[in-house]
Motif scaffolding. Structure first.
Motif, short mmCIF file in Angstrom:
data_model
loop_
_atom_site.label_atom_id
_atom_site.label_comp_id
_atom_site.label_asym_id
_atom_site.label_seq_id
_atom_site.Cartn_x
_atom_site.Cartn_y
_atom_site.Cartn_z
N LEU A 5 0.83 -1.20 0.00
CA LEU A 5 0.00 0.00 0.00
C LEU A 5 0.86 1.26 0.00
O LEU A 5 0.39 2.35 0.24
N GLY A 6 2.13 1.11 -0.19
CA GLY A 6 3.03 2.27 -0.17
C GLY A 6 3.96 2.15 1.02
O GLY A 6 4.84 1.30 1.05
N GLY A 7 3.71 3.00 2.05
CA GLY A 7 4.55 2.96 3.23
C GLY A 7 4.35 1.70 4.05
O GLY A 7 5.22 1.28 4.82
N ILE A 8 3.20 1.10 3.87
CA ILE A 8 2.90 -0.13 4.61
C ILE A 8 2.56 -1.23 3.59
O ILE A 8 1.99 -0.94 2.54
N PHE B 23 1.66 -5.70 3.27
CA PHE B 23 1.29 -6.90 4.01
C PHE B 23 1.61 -8.14 3.21
O PHE B 23 1.36 -8.18 2.01
N GLN C 296 -1.75 -12.25 8.76
CA GLN C 296 -1.15 -11.07 8.11
C GLN C 296 0.20 -10.76 8.73
O GLN C 296 0.34 -10.72 9.95
N LYS D 141 2.93 -7.74 8.85
CA LYS D 141 2.95 -6.30 8.53
C LYS D 141 4.38 -5.80 8.31
O LYS D 141 5.26 -6.07 9.12
N GLU E 120 -5.21 -6.75 15.72
CA GLU E 120 -5.35 -5.72 14.69
C GLU E 120 -6.70 -5.93 14.01
O GLU E 120 -6.85 -6.79 13.14
N ARG F 98 -8.20 -4.53 11.75
CA ARG F 98 -8.29 -4.38 10.30
C ARG F 98 -7.67 -5.57 9.55
O ARG F 98 -7.80 -5.68 8.34
N ALA F 99 -6.96 -6.41 10.28
CA ALA F 99 -6.36 -7.59 9.64
C ALA F 99 -7.46 -8.62 9.36
O ALA F 99 -8.43 -8.69 10.12
N GLU G 74 -2.16 -9.77 13.64
CA GLU G 74 -1.08 -9.67 12.65
C GLU G 74 0.25 -9.90 13.36
O GLU G 74 0.34 -9.81 14.59
#
Ligand code: ATP
Ligand code: AMO
Length: 434
Positions: free
Chosen positions: A28-31, A33, A44, A46, A78, A80-81, A86
Motif C-alpha cells: 500500500l506504499g509505506g505499509i 502486508f 497477516q 505487517k 489488529e 483491520r487484519a 497480525e
C-alpha cells in the motif's frame, strides 16, 4: 518444526514463528502486508517500510507468491487484519522459493480447468474449497469406520491382486504375476464373504477397486474406493439397515464437525442430514412409478435394467435417497440369493441417490449346490472359484452385505459435478499420472 505455531493458534501477546506459503502481498506504499497461509488458515505479516530493517522488508516483500516462508515476530491484535491479528516480523526466512510462473493460481482469482488442476494437485489443494473436499472426505471415512465398529464389525484388508473377477468378466485389468495371468481386484466380494463365514462374522473394508470401464463419465473411475460390508446371520433388510446407518453417520459427522469446510464450499445453507428414513421400493413398483412419470420414450417392462434416464426419472419422483429391492434374479450376480418362494426374484438391492446409484448389496447364496448352479447359469467355471466355493461346504451361515462407492458418497453429499473432484489422483481413460 517444534518451534512453529499454526496460524490459527497465534494469539495476541505471543512471540510466534509461523511458517507457510505466501498467499498474497499487498503493497500500500509505506505499509505492506504479506498474507501467509498454512493448513489452519491465514495470518497477516505487517511491513512498515520506514521503520523496519531494509533487508527484512526486501526479503518479505520480494518473495514470489506460493514460496514457503518462515516468519518470527510479535503477534498483535489488529481489527483491520483479515483474522483480527497480525505479526510484526523480526525475521523472515525464505525456506523454499516458488517459480513466479505458476501453472494455476491457488488464490482462485484465475479459474483453471479440471485437467490443469489435476495435473497440479499440490497447487490445487492450496485452495480452501479444494482442501475442504478432502477434509470432509476424511471425516466421512472416520465416521463410517466408527459406525461400522458400533455395528460390531471388524475392519479387514483383502488382496488386490487376484486370480478371478467377480463383477462381470469384461471389466478386469489383467496383469502378469510371475508369468501367470492375474487381475486387479474389482471388488472384495468373495473375500469378505469368506471372512463373514468365519468366526469373525461381521466385517468391513475400505479399499481400492479396479474396473476397466471403457466409458468416460462424470461418475465412473477406473480406480475407486469401495466401502464394503458383509455380515453373517444377516439378510438383505439387515444389510439395508447398515447402509442407512453408515450413510447417515457420514452426514451427521459433517454437520457436527465440518462447519468451516461447508462454508469454504458455499454449502452452509444447503447442507442437511436426510430427514426421512430411506424408502424401500420394490423393483416392480419402481418400474411402475418410472413409467407413470412419462419421462421415458419407451415403457419399461419387468426384467429391464434401469437406464440412467430411468433412474433420473425415479430420483426426481422420490426426491431423496431410496432403496430399490427385489430385483429380477437375472440381472443380479451369481452370489446374490433368490427369494425362496420365487426364484425369479432376487434379494439384491441398490441404494439410490437422486443423482446416481450409491450402493449394491443383497443376501448371499450360502448353499453350496445352489452356488455352483449359479456359476453355471452365468457361464462361469466353478472350478476356477474352488478356493471360494469349497468353504461353503464347511458351515457357511446365511449372510448379506453391500458395496458403497466412497467417491460417489462424497460427490453426492457435496453436490460435486464430477467424481474426479472427490479423488486426489483420479484414474480414468485419459489419466494414468500423476
Ligand atoms: P502510508 O504511510 O503507508 O501511506 P498510512 O500509514 O498513512 O499509510 P495506514 O493507516 O497504514 O495509513 O493505511 C493504509 C491502508 O492500510 C489503509 O486502508 C488502512 O485501513 C490499511 N491498514 C493499515 N494498517 C493496517 C493493518 N494493520 N491491517 C490491515 N489494514 C491496515
Ligand atoms: P457394484 O459393482 O454395484 O457392486 O459396486 C458397488 C458400488 O461401488 C461404486 N462403484 C464405482 N464408483 C466409481 N467408479 C466406478 N467405476 C465404480 N464401480 C462401482 C458404486 C456402486 O454402487 N460386490 C458388489 C457389492 C456387494 O454386493 O457387496 C459390487 O461390487 O457406488
Amino acid at each position: 518444526m517444534q518451534d512453529r505455531t499454526y496460524t490459527a493458534d497465534a494469539e495476541p501477546g505471543d512471540d510466534a514463528t509461523v511458517a507457510g506459503w505466501v498467499h498474497e502481498i499487498r503493497d500500500l506504499g509505506g505499509i505492506a502486508f504479506l498474507i501467509l497461509r498454512d493448513t489452519t488458515g491465514k495470518i497477516q505479516i505487517k511491513f512498515e517500510k520506514d521503520e523496519m530493517d531494509d533487508d527484512l522488508v526486501e526479503t518479505g516483500l520480494g518473495v514470489s507468491r506460493e514460496s514457503v516462508v518462515k516468519v518470527s515476530g510479535a503477534v498483535e491484535e489488529e481489527p483491520r487484519a483479515p483474522t483480527g491479528v497480525e505479526v510484526t516480523p523480526e525475521s523472515v526466512e525464505v525456506v523454499a522459493p516458488a517459480d513466479p510462473e505458476l501453472p494455476l493460481d491457488p488464490s482462485g482469482k484465475v479459474d483453471a480447468d479440471l485437467s490443469t488442476r489435476l495435473d497440479n494437485r499440490t497447487l490445487d489443494l492450496r485452495k480452501d474449497e479444494v482442501q475442504a473436499i478432502f477434509e470432509i472426505r476424511s471425516e466421512i471415512l472416520r465416521a463410517v469406520r466408527e459406525q461400522f465398529r458400533e455395528f460390531r464389525c471388524t475392519e479387514i484388508n483383502t488382496p488386490k491382486i487376484v486370480a478371478t473377477g467377480t463383477e462381470g468378466g469384461t471389466e478386469l485389468f489383467p496383469i502378469t504375476y510371475f508369468g501367470e495371468e492375474a487381475f486387479m481386484n474389482q471388488s472384495p466380494q468373495l473375500f469378505k464373504q469368506l471372512i463373514a463365514g468365519s468366526n469373525v462374522e461381521r466385517v468391513f473394508e475400505i479399499g481400492p477397486i479396479f474396473r476397466a470401464e471403457e466409458h468416460n463419465t462424470p461418475r465412473h473411475l477406473n480406480e475407486a474406493t469401495s466401502i464394503d460390508f458383509e455380515g453373517a446371520f444377516c439378510d438383505q433388510n439387515d444389510a439395508m439397515d447398515v447402509v442407512e446407518g453408515v450413510v447417515r453417520a457420514a452426514y451427521e459427522a459433517i454437520e457436527a464437525n465440518c462447519g468451516d469446510e461447508l462454508e469454504a464450499l458455499g454449502l452452509e445453507d444447503e447442507f442437511g442430514v436426510p430427514e426421512e428414513a430411506f424408502p424401500r421400493i420394490s423393483y416392480e413398483d419402481a418400474i411402475e412409478r418410472i413409467n407413470a412419470t412419462g419421462e421415458l420414450d419407451e415403457q419399461l417392462v419387468w426384467g429391464d435394467d434401469l437406464s440412467t434416464e430411468a433412474e433420473k426419472a425415479l430420483g426426481q419422483d422420490v426426491g431423496g435417497h431410496y432403496f430399490i429391492t427385489d430385483w429380477p434374479s437375472e440381472i443380479k450376480p451369481f452370489y446374490i440369493k433368490d427369494h425362496d418362494d420365487d426364484p425369479q426374484l432376487s434379494t439384491g438391492f441398490d441404494l439410490m441417490h437422486p443423482r446416481m446409484e450409491l450402493v449394491s448389496g443383497g443376501q448371499r447364496e450360502h448353499r453350496h449346490e445352489k452356488l455352483i448352479e449359479g456359476f453355471e447359469q452365468q457361464g462361469l467355471d466353478p472350478d476356477q472359484f474352488e478356493y471360494y466355493t469349497k468353504m461353503f461346504k464347511y458351515g457357511m451361515p446365511p449372510h448379506a452385505g453391500f458395496g458403497l462407492g466412497g467417491e460417489r458418497l462424497v460427490m453426492t453429499i457435496l453436490g460435486l459435478d464430477n467424481i474426479r473432484e472427490a479423488v486426489l489422483f483420479p484414474r480414468d481413460r485419459q489419466r494414468l499420472s500423476p
